[in-house]
Design a protein around this motif. Structure first.
Motif, PDB file in Angstrom:
ATOM      1  N   LEU A  32       0.830  -1.209   0.000  1.00 18.57           N
ATOM      2  CA  LEU A  32       0.000   0.000   0.000  1.00 18.57           C
ATOM      3  C   LEU A  32       0.864   1.260   0.000  1.00 18.57           C
ATOM      4  CD1 LEU A  32      -2.877  -0.972   2.453  1.00 18.57           C
ATOM      5  CD2 LEU A  32      -3.044  -0.582   0.003  1.00 18.57           C
ATOM      6  N   PHE A  33       1.929   1.227   0.778  1.00 19.22           N
ATOM      7  CA  PHE A  33       2.824   2.380   0.844  1.00 19.22           C
ATOM      8  C   PHE A  33       3.474   2.630  -0.516  1.00 19.22           C
ATOM      9  CE2 PHE A  33       6.462   4.866   2.291  1.00 19.22           C
ATOM     10  CZ  PHE A  33       5.864   5.698   3.220  1.00 19.22           C
ATOM     11  N   ILE A  34       3.917   1.566  -1.185  1.00 17.07           N
ATOM     12  CA  ILE A  34       4.506   1.705  -2.520  1.00 17.07           C
ATOM     13  C   ILE A  34       3.464   2.231  -3.505  1.00 17.07           C
ATOM     14  CG2 ILE A  34       5.409   0.407  -4.492  1.00 17.07           C
ATOM     15  CD1 ILE A  34       6.914  -1.334  -2.549  1.00 17.07           C
ATOM     16  N   SER A  35       2.234   1.749  -3.398  1.00 14.46           N
ATOM     17  CA  SER A  35       1.175   2.210  -4.295  1.00 14.46           C
ATOM     18  C   SER A  35       0.916   3.703  -4.130  1.00 14.46           C
ATOM     19  CB  SER A  35      -0.117   1.430  -4.047  1.00 14.46           C
ATOM     20  OG  SER A  35       0.090   0.061  -4.252  1.00 14.46           O
ATOM     21  N   VAL A  36       0.851   4.148  -2.888  1.00 14.20           N
ATOM     22  CA  VAL A  36       0.642   5.578  -2.640  1.00 14.20           C
ATOM     23  C   VAL A  36       1.838   6.374  -3.149  1.00 14.20           C
ATOM     24  CG1 VAL A  36       0.392   7.317  -0.818  1.00 14.20           C
ATOM     25  CG2 VAL A  36      -0.955   5.218  -0.738  1.00 14.20           C
ATOM     26  N   MET A  37       3.050   5.836  -2.933  1.00 14.59           N
ATOM     27  CA  MET A  37       4.233   6.515  -3.440  1.00 14.59           C
ATOM     28  C   MET A  37       4.187   6.594  -4.961  1.00 14.59           C
ATOM     29  SD  MET A  37       8.204   5.498  -3.614  1.00 14.59           S
ATOM     30  CE  MET A  37       7.770   4.558  -5.033  1.00 14.59           C
ATOM     31  N   GLY A  38       3.733   5.543  -5.627  1.00 18.74           N
ATOM     32  CA  GLY A  38       3.593   5.553  -7.088  1.00 18.74           C
ATOM     33  C   GLY A  38       2.607   6.610  -7.549  1.00 18.74           C
ATOM     34  N   LEU A  40       1.950   9.364  -5.928  1.00 23.19           N
ATOM     35  CA  LEU A  40       2.622  10.652  -5.720  1.00 23.19           C
ATOM     36  C   LEU A  40       3.636  10.930  -6.828  1.00 23.19           C
ATOM     37  CD1 LEU A  40       3.174  10.690  -1.863  1.00 23.19           C
ATOM     38  CD2 LEU A  40       1.662  12.159  -3.195  1.00 23.19           C
ATOM     39  N   ILE A  41       4.357   9.908  -7.257  1.00 27.13           N
ATOM     40  CA  ILE A  41       5.300  10.088  -8.364  1.00 27.13           C
ATOM     41  C   ILE A  41       4.552  10.462  -9.641  1.00 27.13           C
ATOM     42  CG2 ILE A  41       6.866   8.815  -9.903  1.00 27.13           C
ATOM     43  CD1 ILE A  41       8.016   7.469  -7.430  1.00 27.13           C
ATOM     44  N   ALA A  42       3.398   9.827  -9.874  1.00 26.57           N
ATOM     45  CA  ALA A  42       2.591  10.178 -11.047  1.00 26.57           C
ATOM     46  C   ALA A  42       2.111  11.630 -10.963  1.00 26.57           C
ATOM     47  CB  ALA A  42       1.403   9.229 -11.169  1.00 26.57           C
ATOM     48  N   LEU A  43       1.730  12.068  -9.763  1.00 22.53           N
ATOM     49  CA  LEU A  43       1.303  13.454  -9.575  1.00 22.53           C
ATOM     50  C   LEU A  43       2.448  14.425  -9.834  1.00 22.53           C
ATOM     51  CD1 LEU A  43      -0.821  15.529  -8.654  1.00 22.53           C
ATOM     52  CD2 LEU A  43      -0.049  15.111  -6.306  1.00 22.53           C
ATOM     53  N   VAL A  44       3.614  14.120  -9.262  1.00 20.23           N
ATOM     54  CA  VAL A  44       4.784  14.981  -9.481  1.00 20.23           C
ATOM     55  C   VAL A  44       5.142  15.004 -10.969  1.00 20.23           C
ATOM     56  CG1 VAL A  44       7.268  15.153  -9.044  1.00 20.23           C
ATOM     57  CG2 VAL A  44       5.688  14.785  -7.153  1.00 20.23           C
ATOM     58  N   ALA A  73      11.625  16.119 -18.737  1.00 20.03           N
ATOM     59  CA  ALA A  73      12.752  15.265 -18.351  1.00 20.03           C
ATOM     60  C   ALA A  73      12.510  14.616 -16.985  1.00 20.03           C
ATOM     61  CB  ALA A  73      14.051  16.082 -18.316  1.00 20.03           C
ATOM     62  N   VAL A  74      11.845  15.350 -16.078  1.00 24.55           N
ATOM     63  CA  VAL A  74      11.564  14.791 -14.750  1.00 24.55           C
ATOM     64  C   VAL A  74      10.601  13.610 -14.846  1.00 24.55           C
ATOM     65  CG1 VAL A  74      10.595  15.287 -12.473  1.00 24.55           C
ATOM     66  CG2 VAL A  74      12.111  16.948 -13.565  1.00 24.55           C
ATOM     67  N   PRO A  75       9.446  13.734 -15.539  1.00 24.61           N
ATOM     68  CA  PRO A  75       8.566  12.554 -15.653  1.00 24.61           C
ATOM     69  C   PRO A  75       9.229  11.378 -16.359  1.00 24.61           C
ATOM     70  CG  PRO A  75       7.433  14.528 -16.436  1.00 24.61           C
ATOM     71  CD  PRO A  75       8.838  14.913 -16.134  1.00 24.61           C
ATOM     72  N   ARG A  76      10.028  11.680 -17.381  1.00 26.61           N
ATOM     73  CA  ARG A  76      10.718  10.586 -18.091  1.00 26.61           C
ATOM     74  C   ARG A  76      11.693   9.869 -17.167  1.00 26.61           C
ATOM     75  NH1 ARG A  76      11.666  13.955 -22.509  1.00 26.61           N
ATOM     76  NH2 ARG A  76      13.866  14.045 -21.909  1.00 26.61           N
ATOM     77  N   SER A  77      12.448  10.621 -16.389  1.00 26.46           N
ATOM     78  CA  SER A  77      13.431   9.978 -15.514  1.00 26.46           C
ATOM     79  C   SER A  77      12.762   9.242 -14.356  1.00 26.46           C
ATOM     80  CB  SER A  77      14.440  10.995 -14.983  1.00 26.46           C
ATOM     81  OG  SER A  77      13.801  11.935 -14.151  1.00 26.46           O
ATOM     82  N   LEU A  78      11.655   9.785 -13.841  1.00 27.01           N
ATOM     83  CA  LEU A  78      10.949   9.075 -12.761  1.00 27.01           C
ATOM     84  C   LEU A  78      10.299   7.790 -13.250  1.00 27.01           C
ATOM     85  CD1 LEU A  78       9.279  11.982 -10.749  1.00 27.01           C
ATOM     86  CD2 LEU A  78      11.173  10.529 -10.040  1.00 27.01           C
ATOM     87  N   GLY A  79      10.023   7.705 -14.520  1.00 23.39           N
ATOM     88  CA  GLY A  79       9.431   6.493 -15.096  1.00 23.39           C
ATOM     89  C   GLY A  79      10.453   5.431 -15.451  1.00 23.39           C
ATOM     90  N   GLU A  80      11.728   5.788 -15.430  1.00 20.91           N
ATOM     91  CA  GLU A  80      12.778   4.818 -15.760  1.00 20.91           C
ATOM     92  C   GLU A  80      12.928   3.797 -14.631  1.00 20.91           C
ATOM     93  OE1 GLU A  80      14.774   4.459 -18.475  1.00 20.91           O
ATOM     94  OE2 GLU A  80      13.599   6.028 -19.462  1.00 20.91           O
ATOM     95  N   VAL A 110      15.419   4.441 -11.812  1.00 17.64           N
ATOM     96  CA  VAL A 110      15.047   5.461 -10.825  1.00 17.64           C
ATOM     97  C   VAL A 110      13.894   4.960  -9.963  1.00 17.64           C
ATOM     98  CG1 VAL A 110      14.119   7.794 -10.509  1.00 17.64           C
ATOM     99  CG2 VAL A 110      15.838   7.372 -12.271  1.00 17.64           C
ATOM    100  N   PHE A 111      12.867   4.399 -10.618  1.00 21.43           N
ATOM    101  CA  PHE A 111      11.656   4.012  -9.892  1.00 21.43           C
ATOM    102  C   PHE A 111      11.877   2.825  -8.957  1.00 21.43           C
ATOM    103  CE2 PHE A 111       7.684   1.665  -9.404  1.00 21.43           C
ATOM    104  CZ  PHE A 111       6.913   2.650  -8.824  1.00 21.43           C
ATOM    105  N   LEU A 112      12.592   1.808  -9.414  1.00 23.07           N
ATOM    106  CA  LEU A 112      12.775   0.598  -8.587  1.00 23.07           C
ATOM    107  C   LEU A 112      13.525   0.874  -7.281  1.00 23.07           C
ATOM    108  CD1 LEU A 112      13.346  -2.158 -11.283  1.00 23.07           C
ATOM    109  CD2 LEU A 112      11.300  -1.700  -9.932  1.00 23.07           C
ATOM    110  N   PRO A 113      14.617   1.655  -7.287  1.00 17.61           N
ATOM    111  CA  PRO A 113      15.235   1.979  -5.990  1.00 17.61           C
ATOM    112  C   PRO A 113      14.307   2.807  -5.088  1.00 17.61           C
ATOM    113  CG  PRO A 113      16.809   2.357  -7.735  1.00 17.61           C
ATOM    114  CD  PRO A 113      15.495   2.071  -8.392  1.00 17.61           C
ATOM    115  N   LEU A 114      13.528   3.706  -5.701  1.00 19.37           N
ATOM    116  CA  LEU A 114      12.569   4.476  -4.898  1.00 19.37           C
ATOM    117  C   LEU A 114      11.516   3.554  -4.282  1.00 19.37           C
ATOM    118  CD1 LEU A 114      11.921   7.657  -7.092  1.00 19.37           C
ATOM    119  CD2 LEU A 114      13.076   7.562  -4.876  1.00 19.37           C
ATOM    120  N   ALA A 115      11.023   2.607  -5.073  1.00 23.48           N
ATOM    121  CA  ALA A 115      10.019   1.666  -4.561  1.00 23.48           C
ATOM    122  C   ALA A 115      10.612   0.782  -3.475  1.00 23.48           C
ATOM    123  CB  ALA A 115       9.469   0.820  -5.707  1.00 23.48           C
TER     124      ALA A 115
END
Length: 175
Positions: free
Chosen positions: A13-19, A21-25, A36-43, A46-51
């Protein structure tokens, strides 16, 4: 086991909410023309270490605050324990229906007795519901006395199902 499952659900659930928030950002930055920010956050790099960090943080946080785990676990076990009496009744009705089915259509009964996975799943389900009902030997069980007696009676029928599963496995053709 239930605590680990609760930790897994909490972390997910925490990862889902974080996802979200990343989509919102990402949408915010994309809206102002900085794609460039949305593209890099979707890589993935970047995303897997954040998750992973979010999951580790949530599990650590839940483990250091055990009171947060107690209520969901207690609610889950109580709801599961309420499923034990209906499961006990249905299991008993199935056992009573076996001779009737044999008299009605013996060939169909024989085919039905070969479904080993169904019998093993029923055995596992009743055992898990029984464990939830007794909630690790708690002094005050979640079920009333009549429901516990009904469930205990069903436990006497339970060895029949692994035996039916073994029978079904023994009748299969090995190619």
């Amino acid at each position: 086991m239930v605590t680990n499952a609760t930790l897994l659900v909490g972390g997910t659930l925490f990862i889902s909410v974080m996802g979200l928030l990343i989509a919102l950002v990402s949408a915010l930055f994309d809206g102002i023309g900085l794609d460039a920010v949305p593209r890099s956050l979707g890589e993935p790099w970047v995303f897997l270490p954040l998750a992973g960090a979010a999951f580790a943080f949530s599990v650590t946080w839940l483990l250091t605050r055990p009171e947060l785990l107690e209520a969901p676990v207690r609610v889950l076990l109580t709801v599961l324990s309420w499923l034990l009496p209906p499961a006990a009744v249905l299991t008993g009705l199935f056992v009573l229906a076996l001779p009737v089915a044999g008299l009605h259509n013996a060939e169909r009964l024989f085919e039905g007795l070969l479904s080993s996975s169904t019998y093993l799943a029923l055995t596992l389900a009743v055992l898990l519901l029984t464990q939830a009902a007794y909630q690790d030997g708690e002094e005050r069980p979640a079920l009333p006395d009549w429901a516990r007696r009904l469930a205990s009676g069903t436990l006497f029928l339970l060895p029949l199902f692994p035996l039916l599963a073994l029978y079904g496995l023994s009748r299969r053709d090995i190619e």
